[in-house]
Design a protein around this motif. Sequence first.
Motif, PDB file in Angstrom:
ATOM      1  N   SER A 109       0.819  -1.223   0.000  1.00  0.00           N
ATOM      2  CA  SER A 109       0.000   0.000   0.000  1.00  0.00           C
ATOM      3  C   SER A 109       0.850   1.271   0.000  1.00  0.00           C
ATOM      4  O   SER A 109       0.382   2.337  -0.379  1.00  0.00           O
ATOM      5  CB  SER A 109      -0.929   0.019   1.214  1.00  0.00           C
ATOM      6  N   GLY A 110       2.113   1.166   0.479  1.00  0.00           N
ATOM      7  CA  GLY A 110       3.007   2.318   0.520  1.00  0.00           C
ATOM      8  C   GLY A 110       2.755   3.264   1.680  1.00  0.00           C
ATOM      9  O   GLY A 110       3.236   4.399   1.685  1.00  0.00           O
ATOM     10  N   ASP A 111       2.012   2.801   2.704  1.00  0.00           N
ATOM     11  CA  ASP A 111       1.683   3.646   3.860  1.00  0.00           C
ATOM     12  C   ASP A 111       2.767   3.472   4.942  1.00  0.00           C
ATOM     13  O   ASP A 111       2.777   2.477   5.672  1.00  0.00           O
ATOM     14  CB  ASP A 111       0.310   3.253   4.405  1.00  0.00           C
ATOM     15  N   SER A 112       3.665   4.453   5.043  1.00  0.00           N
ATOM     16  CA  SER A 112       4.806   4.355   5.967  1.00  0.00           C
ATOM     17  C   SER A 112       4.381   4.349   7.426  1.00  0.00           C
ATOM     18  O   SER A 112       4.935   3.602   8.244  1.00  0.00           O
ATOM     19  CB  SER A 112       5.783   5.514   5.726  1.00  0.00           C
ATOM     20  N   ASN A 113       3.409   5.180   7.784  1.00  0.00           N
ATOM     21  CA  ASN A 113       2.981   5.238   9.179  1.00  0.00           C
ATOM     22  C   ASN A 113       2.319   3.935   9.600  1.00  0.00           C
ATOM     23  O   ASN A 113       2.548   3.428  10.704  1.00  0.00           O
ATOM     24  CB  ASN A 113       2.021   6.405   9.409  1.00  0.00           C
ATOM     25  N   LEU A 114       1.500   3.367   8.719  1.00  0.00           N
ATOM     26  CA  LEU A 114       0.862   2.079   9.005  1.00  0.00           C
ATOM     27  C   LEU A 114       1.915   0.993   9.179  1.00  0.00           C
ATOM     28  O   LEU A 114       1.852   0.195  10.119  1.00  0.00           O
ATOM     29  CB  LEU A 114      -0.105   1.722   7.872  1.00  0.00           C
ATOM     30  N   LEU A 115       2.897   0.974   8.301  1.00  0.00           N
ATOM     31  CA  LEU A 115       3.965  -0.022   8.390  1.00  0.00           C
ATOM     32  C   LEU A 115       4.737   0.142   9.696  1.00  0.00           C
ATOM     33  O   LEU A 115       5.102  -0.848  10.342  1.00  0.00           O
ATOM     34  CB  LEU A 115       4.898   0.105   7.186  1.00  0.00           C
ATOM     35  N   ALA A 116       4.957   1.382  10.109  1.00  0.00           N
ATOM     36  CA  ALA A 116       5.656   1.646  11.381  1.00  0.00           C
ATOM     37  C   ALA A 116       4.867   1.079  12.549  1.00  0.00           C
ATOM     38  O   ALA A 116       5.437   0.493  13.479  1.00  0.00           O
ATOM     39  CB  ALA A 116       5.870   3.142  11.561  1.00  0.00           C
ATOM     40  N   ARG A 117       3.542   1.225  12.525  1.00  0.00           N
ATOM     41  CA  ARG A 117       2.705   0.697  13.601  1.00  0.00           C
ATOM     42  C   ARG A 117       2.722  -0.829  13.625  1.00  0.00           C
ATOM     43  O   ARG A 117       2.711  -1.444  14.694  1.00  0.00           O
ATOM     44  CB  ARG A 117       1.266   1.220  13.457  1.00  0.00           C
ATOM     45  N   LEU A 125      10.932   3.040  14.237  1.00  0.00           N
ATOM     46  CA  LEU A 125      11.428   4.397  14.510  1.00  0.00           C
ATOM     47  C   LEU A 125      11.957   5.079  13.249  1.00  0.00           C
ATOM     48  O   LEU A 125      11.729   6.276  13.038  1.00  0.00           O
ATOM     49  CB  LEU A 125      12.521   4.364  15.575  1.00  0.00           C
ATOM     50  N   LYS A 126      12.663   4.332  12.416  1.00  0.00           N
ATOM     51  CA  LYS A 126      13.217   4.911  11.185  1.00  0.00           C
ATOM     52  C   LYS A 126      12.113   5.399  10.259  1.00  0.00           C
ATOM     53  O   LYS A 126      12.227   6.458   9.624  1.00  0.00           O
ATOM     54  CB  LYS A 126      14.109   3.888  10.470  1.00  0.00           C
ATOM     55  N   LEU A 127      11.039   4.633  10.174  1.00  0.00           N
ATOM     56  CA  LEU A 127       9.901   5.042   9.347  1.00  0.00           C
ATOM     57  C   LEU A 127       9.186   6.242   9.947  1.00  0.00           C
ATOM     58  O   LEU A 127       8.766   7.148   9.227  1.00  0.00           O
ATOM     59  CB  LEU A 127       8.911   3.881   9.200  1.00  0.00           C
ATOM     60  N   ILE A 128       9.065   6.263  11.268  1.00  0.00           N
ATOM     61  CA  ILE A 128       8.355   7.353  11.947  1.00  0.00           C
ATOM     62  C   ILE A 128       9.085   8.683  11.781  1.00  0.00           C
ATOM     63  O   ILE A 128       8.471   9.747  11.729  1.00  0.00           O
ATOM     64  CB  ILE A 128       8.183   7.050  13.456  1.00  0.00           C
ATOM     65  N   GLU A 129      10.415   8.627  11.707  1.00  0.00           N
ATOM     66  CA  GLU A 129      11.194   9.861  11.516  1.00  0.00           C
ATOM     67  C   GLU A 129      10.752  10.594  10.252  1.00  0.00           C
ATOM     68  O   GLU A 129      10.810  11.816  10.181  1.00  0.00           O
ATOM     69  CB  GLU A 129      12.683   9.525  11.435  1.00  0.00           C
ATOM     70  N   LYS A 130      10.266   9.851   9.273  1.00  0.00           N
ATOM     71  CA  LYS A 130       9.805  10.456   8.022  1.00  0.00           C
ATOM     72  C   LYS A 130       8.402  11.041   8.163  1.00  0.00           C
ATOM     73  O   LYS A 130       8.065  12.036   7.539  1.00  0.00           O
ATOM     74  CB  LYS A 130       9.809   9.423   6.893  1.00  0.00           C
ATOM     75  N   THR A 176       2.520   7.289  17.067  1.00  0.00           N
ATOM     76  CA  THR A 176       3.314   6.109  16.715  1.00  0.00           C
ATOM     77  C   THR A 176       4.696   6.188  17.347  1.00  0.00           C
ATOM     78  O   THR A 176       5.245   5.177  17.810  1.00  0.00           O
ATOM     79  CB  THR A 176       3.437   5.978  15.186  1.00  0.00           C
ATOM     80  N   GLN A 177       5.274   7.386  17.378  1.00  0.00           N
ATOM     81  CA  GLN A 177       6.584   7.570  18.014  1.00  0.00           C
ATOM     82  C   GLN A 177       6.530   7.164  19.486  1.00  0.00           C
ATOM     83  O   GLN A 177       7.436   6.494  19.992  1.00  0.00           O
ATOM     84  CB  GLN A 177       7.023   9.038  17.914  1.00  0.00           C
ATOM     85  N   SER A 178       5.455   7.574  20.168  1.00  0.00           N
ATOM     86  CA  SER A 178       5.346   7.279  21.602  1.00  0.00           C
ATOM     87  C   SER A 178       5.284   5.780  21.858  1.00  0.00           C
ATOM     88  O   SER A 178       5.872   5.268  22.808  1.00  0.00           O
ATOM     89  CB  SER A 178       4.115   7.974  22.207  1.00  0.00           C
TER      90      SER A 178
END
Length: 270
Positions: free
Chosen positions: A126-134, A160-165, A171-173
């Motif tokens: 899907s290309g969803d970085s935040n979803l992948l981070a979760r 964490l690496k994905l969340i930085e973007k 998600t960071q928390s």
Amino acid sequence: ERSKAFDYQKGIAYALGNIGAAHTWMSEYESALKNCFDSTELLRQLGEKAHEAQIQYYLSIVFYFLGDAEKQIQHAQISYDIAEEIGDIGAQANALNGIGTSHYTTGKNKEAIEVLIKAEKLAIESGDSNLLARIYDGLGTANTNSGNYELALEYMDKSLKLIEKTAVKQTQSYAHDGIGNIYRHLKNYTKALEHYRISFDLRKEMGFKDGMGITMLHIAETYSAADDNLSAVQHFKEALEIASKNQTGAQDDYVTLFANAFEQTSGGSG
């Protein structure tokens, strides 16, 4: 004229869902449930399946915080079924993340890992970085629960690496709290406290009260594990104070949890 009426109702449904989501992260679960259920009712009438899948996921989150695993997985499954029906792979991955979360919070870590690996593949597609981070955060948690600390840390680092973007504080928390848990299990208490404090500050900034209470509890448990009972008691008191101010049905469970942990530590320090 009919189109205007449809757009108006659709706008109300979307707004109710957004309000419900906001109440969720402010730990105001009664309001979150009311707004989300009102939203899903309207969305069903309008045939807005894609957005209903999202709100059903929000409902699963609310029930997660309320400690109702049965309803949590029920709404995550409804979300997945709708997403599968309309062919939305991102929504499918999101719902599977909810199902995986339900599994690892009820001790079914093997099942959680299986579901989350499936979610990972869909999220990448899907290309969803935040979803992948979760999802990586969930895989980190399930592996932490299973004692696979090295693999857990790999997943949390990916998160964490994905969340930085994306810079999504929620998600960071979770990632920092999860990394803190791993280091606490590895008895690296300095690093554990470092990540817990980052998590707590993010949650405080968001007004995420339940999250603040849980992270403060983790800080207290870390001091207790490090045999610093004075600091442990101080932070257990702070965790208990946060828990006792929350408005939710889960409040009593958290207060009991904090009080029991506090009693064990304060009893040991005398």
